[in-house]
Design an enzyme around this catalytic site. Structure first.
Site, PDB file in Angstrom:
ATOM      1  N   CYS A 122       0.796  -1.225   0.000  1.00  0.00           N
ATOM      2  CA  CYS A 122       0.000   0.000   0.000  1.00  0.00           C
ATOM      3  C   CYS A 122       0.829   1.277   0.000  1.00  0.00           C
ATOM      4  O   CYS A 122       2.043   1.246  -0.096  1.00  0.00           O
ATOM      5  CB  CYS A 122      -1.016  -0.046   1.131  1.00  0.00           C
ATOM      6  SG  CYS A 122      -2.360  -1.218   0.749  1.00  0.00           S
ATOM      7  N   LYS A 124       2.360   4.043   1.376  1.00  0.00           N
ATOM      8  CA  LYS A 124       3.686   4.525   1.800  1.00  0.00           C
ATOM      9  C   LYS A 124       4.672   3.388   1.992  1.00  0.00           C
ATOM     10  O   LYS A 124       5.858   3.629   2.212  1.00  0.00           O
ATOM     11  CB  LYS A 124       3.567   5.318   3.115  1.00  0.00           C
ATOM     12  CG  LYS A 124       2.586   6.462   3.051  1.00  0.00           C
ATOM     13  CD  LYS A 124       2.875   7.389   1.883  1.00  0.00           C
ATOM     14  CE  LYS A 124       1.757   8.388   1.676  1.00  0.00           C
ATOM     15  NZ  LYS A 124       0.472   7.788   1.328  1.00  0.00           N
ATOM     16  N   SER A 525      -5.177  11.851  -2.592  1.00  0.00           N
ATOM     17  CA  SER A 525      -5.232  10.403  -2.706  1.00  0.00           C
ATOM     18  C   SER A 525      -5.170  10.022  -4.173  1.00  0.00           C
ATOM     19  O   SER A 525      -5.571  10.787  -5.052  1.00  0.00           O
ATOM     20  CB  SER A 525      -6.546   9.893  -2.106  1.00  0.00           C
ATOM     21  OG  SER A 525      -6.827   8.590  -2.542  1.00  0.00           O
TER      22      SER A 525
END
EC number: 4.2.1.9
Length: 624
Positions: A122, A124, A525
């Site tokens: 995912c 980071k 995002s």
């Protein structure tokens, strides 16, 4: 010939204590002298993209040990940006990237590991591990958990495909009934894996393929599909092959900095622009390039954004296609193949999926494309691999299904992946804008911008935080024609550079998605679409002009001309700047914002650079 790093702790009488401890972990007499391969896993039950990774380290380890290595697994943290979204938890997301990079460095260097497999997925986690891998510069292979299947549900007797953003928008839209909102929520995220569109997680996992550090299919093969198991096993085999090439044959082409060189970063950015990837990828590629000592900057991204066409359009830019559809069309290798035929790719770069036997062209992306580009390969196994599809069964288990599409999507005229001739647009999916609002640049995901919004002029509606902006949008303060300005949300000013998915989603839910623009020194995002401009640099807390914008100011945005301008005279701007400086210790700080900032976040903010530098630590403050 390079000596095994692990020899530091395994050879010599004075290392008897270290060997005793190695033995206590299961190392046998005949194991000493073998390469020790670190497996950096990121399993957690907090994140759907990682909930299925618990046993993946053991799978990789089995292949490493079968190939003659010693496998040792450790874990990193992993923050779910979607769950952390819209509250104070989002302050911790980007800083977690640095913690992940540091934790991988700490574990690998403390234990003198010889090579590394990174099990990420995912937002980071992949960037953090990528930064660490390039910092360490030991043989490495990335293998991600894979994307989740797209959600599907029936509304008004019509079957529709869904993702996380659909649930967020429906939840905030008063025109959607409670029943339909609940149905969308329950269907949007049906399986384990990273969210199903071309959001940040999937974008980054695709980019590792283009950088040459992961295997074909890594970015697109579904988390639930049985074929993904082979990617984990092959990662173990490949890292051992790389380790042997480096330590036994003195072959430095096996090292990540010689694989992910300047040309490879150009390839990754070319892919990103062509597939309309998340704008966050710009931040992470800039950060990774610094770790690799590669001089790759916003100027390079700006140059490339004008040359590369938009060849692959995926949610959130369209509801028609998700990652499962990208895979059916040939995945990353399918897009890279089209870029190669368009003359936009460096194919002479090294790649972990190819063996380098010293002959011309061996070990390079060119040889990988010859095997894995579905438009040119003759390998039926490869075609079968890219026909792996969704099962439509909710599950948190990896490798739980083996469904296949009836055929590949080879339609390069109207399919998910297009040739240059039939591109969605001749300019790519990301653009760098500059002007007096953002002297060092800012980023817009043009793939998600409606054609009618490519130029926009509006009045500033200024907010000192994301929270205030959300309240203003939902409270009706924001009207058609406004440019919502959210500032002091950059790496230093937030701190942590929050994502602005809620403000953009709420603009859509109130029917303002095409009637307003949003600019911020924060970020967005990967699920964001619309005229959303982020990464404004310098940020407000670093003295950027965005801190000087006032309510009612005219802001002019021109994406074709790559321009963003505050229509205020230089004289007026200078006066505002002088007034700001006169505030002394309160200058370049948000007015009236009440926000608790922990010591951990304050420590991050002290060293954070603006987005044009990748929001990495300011090395000038650390070097003698």
């Amino acid at each position: 010939m390079p000596k095994l790093r692990s020899a530091t702790s395994t050879e010599g009488r004075n290392m008897a204590g270290a060997r005793a401890l190695w033995r206590a972990t299961g190392v046998k007499d005949n194991d000493f002298g073998k390469p020790i391969i670190a497996i950096s896993n990121s399993f957690t039950q907090f994140v759907p993209g990682h909930v299925h990774l618990k046993d993946m380290g053991s799978l990789v380890a089995s292949a490493i040990e079968e190939a003659g290595g010693i496998a040792k697994e450790f874990n990193t943290i992993a923050v779910d940006d979607g769950i952390a979204m819209g509250h104070g938890g989002m302050l911790y997301s980007l800083p977690s990237r640095e913690l992940i990079a540091d934790s991988v460095e700490y574990m690998v260097n403390a234990h003198c590991a010889d090579a590394l497999v990174c099990i990420s997925n995912c937002d980071k986690i992949t960037p953090g591990m990528l930064m660490a891998a390039l910092r360490l510069n030991i043989p490495v292979v990335f293998v991600s958990g894979g994307p989740m299947e797209a959600g599907k549900t029936k509304l008004s007797d019509k079957l529709i495909k869904l993702d996380l953003v659909d649930a967020m928008v429906a939840g905030a839209d008063s025109n959607v009934s409670d029943e339909d909102s609940a149905k969308i929520e329950r269907s949007a995220c049906p399986t384990c894996g990273s969210c199903s569109g071309m959001f940040t997680a999937n974008s980054m996992n695709c980019l590792t393929e283009a950088l040459g550090l992961s295997l074909p299919g890594n970015g697109s093969m579904l988390a639930t599909h049985a074929d993904r198991r082979e990617l984990f096993l092959e990662a173990g085999r490949r890292v051992m092959a790389l380790a042997k090439r480096y330590y036994h044959q003195d072959d430095e082409s096996a090292l990540p900095r010689n694989i992910a060189n300047f040309k490879a970063f150009e390839n990754a950015m070319t892919l990103d622009i062509a597939m309309g990837g998340s704008s966050n990828t710009v931040l992470h590629l800039l950060a990774a390039a610094q770790e690799a000592d590669v001089d790759f900057t916003m100027a390079d991204i700006d140059r490339m954004s004008r040359l590369v066409p938009h060849l692959c359009k995926v949610a959130p830019s369209t509801p028609k296609y998700h990652m499962e559809d990208v895979h059916r069309a040939g995945g990353v290798m399918g897009i890279l193949g089209e870029l190669d035929r368009a003359g936009l790719l460096h194919t002479d770069v090294f790649h972990v999926a190819a063996d380098n036997d010293g002959t011309p062209g061996s070990g390079t992306l060119k040889s990988v494309l010859a095997q894995y580009d579905v438009m040119q390969t003759q390998d039926e196994k490869v075609k079968h691999f890219f026909m792996a599809g969704p099962a439509g069964i909710p599950t948190t288990k990896a490798f739980s299904q083996d469904c296949r599409w009836p055929s590949l999507d080879n339609d390069r005229q109207e399919g998910c992946i297009r040739s240059r001739e039939f591109a969605f647009s001749q300019e790519g999916g990301l653009a760098v804008l500059s002007g007096n609002v953002a002297e060092n640049g800012c980023i817009v995901k043009t793939a998600g911008v409606d054609e009618s919004n490519l130029t926009f002029v509006g009045s500033a509606r200024v907010y000192e935080s994301q929270d205030d902006a959300v309240a203003g949008i939902l409270g009706g303060e924001v009207v058609a024609g406004d440019v919502v300005v959210i500032r002091y949300e950059g790496p230093k000013g937030g701190p942590g550079m929050q994502e602005m998915l809620y403000p953009t989603s709420y603009l859509k839910s109130r029917g303002l998605g095409k009637a307003c623009a949003l600019i911020t020194d924060g970020r967005f995002s990967g699920g964001t679409s619309g005229l959303s401009i982020g990464h404004v640099s310098p940020e407000a807390a670093a003295g950027g002009t965005i801190a000087l914008i006032e309510n009612g100011d005219r802001i002019e945005i021109d994406i074709p001309k790559r321009s963003i301008k505050l229509a205020v005279s230089d004289v007026e701007l200078n006066a505002r700047r002088e007034k700001m400086h006169s505030l002394g210790p309160m200058a370049w700080k948000p007015i009236g914002r009440q926000r608790y900032v922990s010591l951990a976040l304050k420590a991050y903010a002290m060293l954070a650079t603006s987005a044009d530098k990748g929001a990495v630590r300011d090395r000038s403050k650390l070097e003698d």
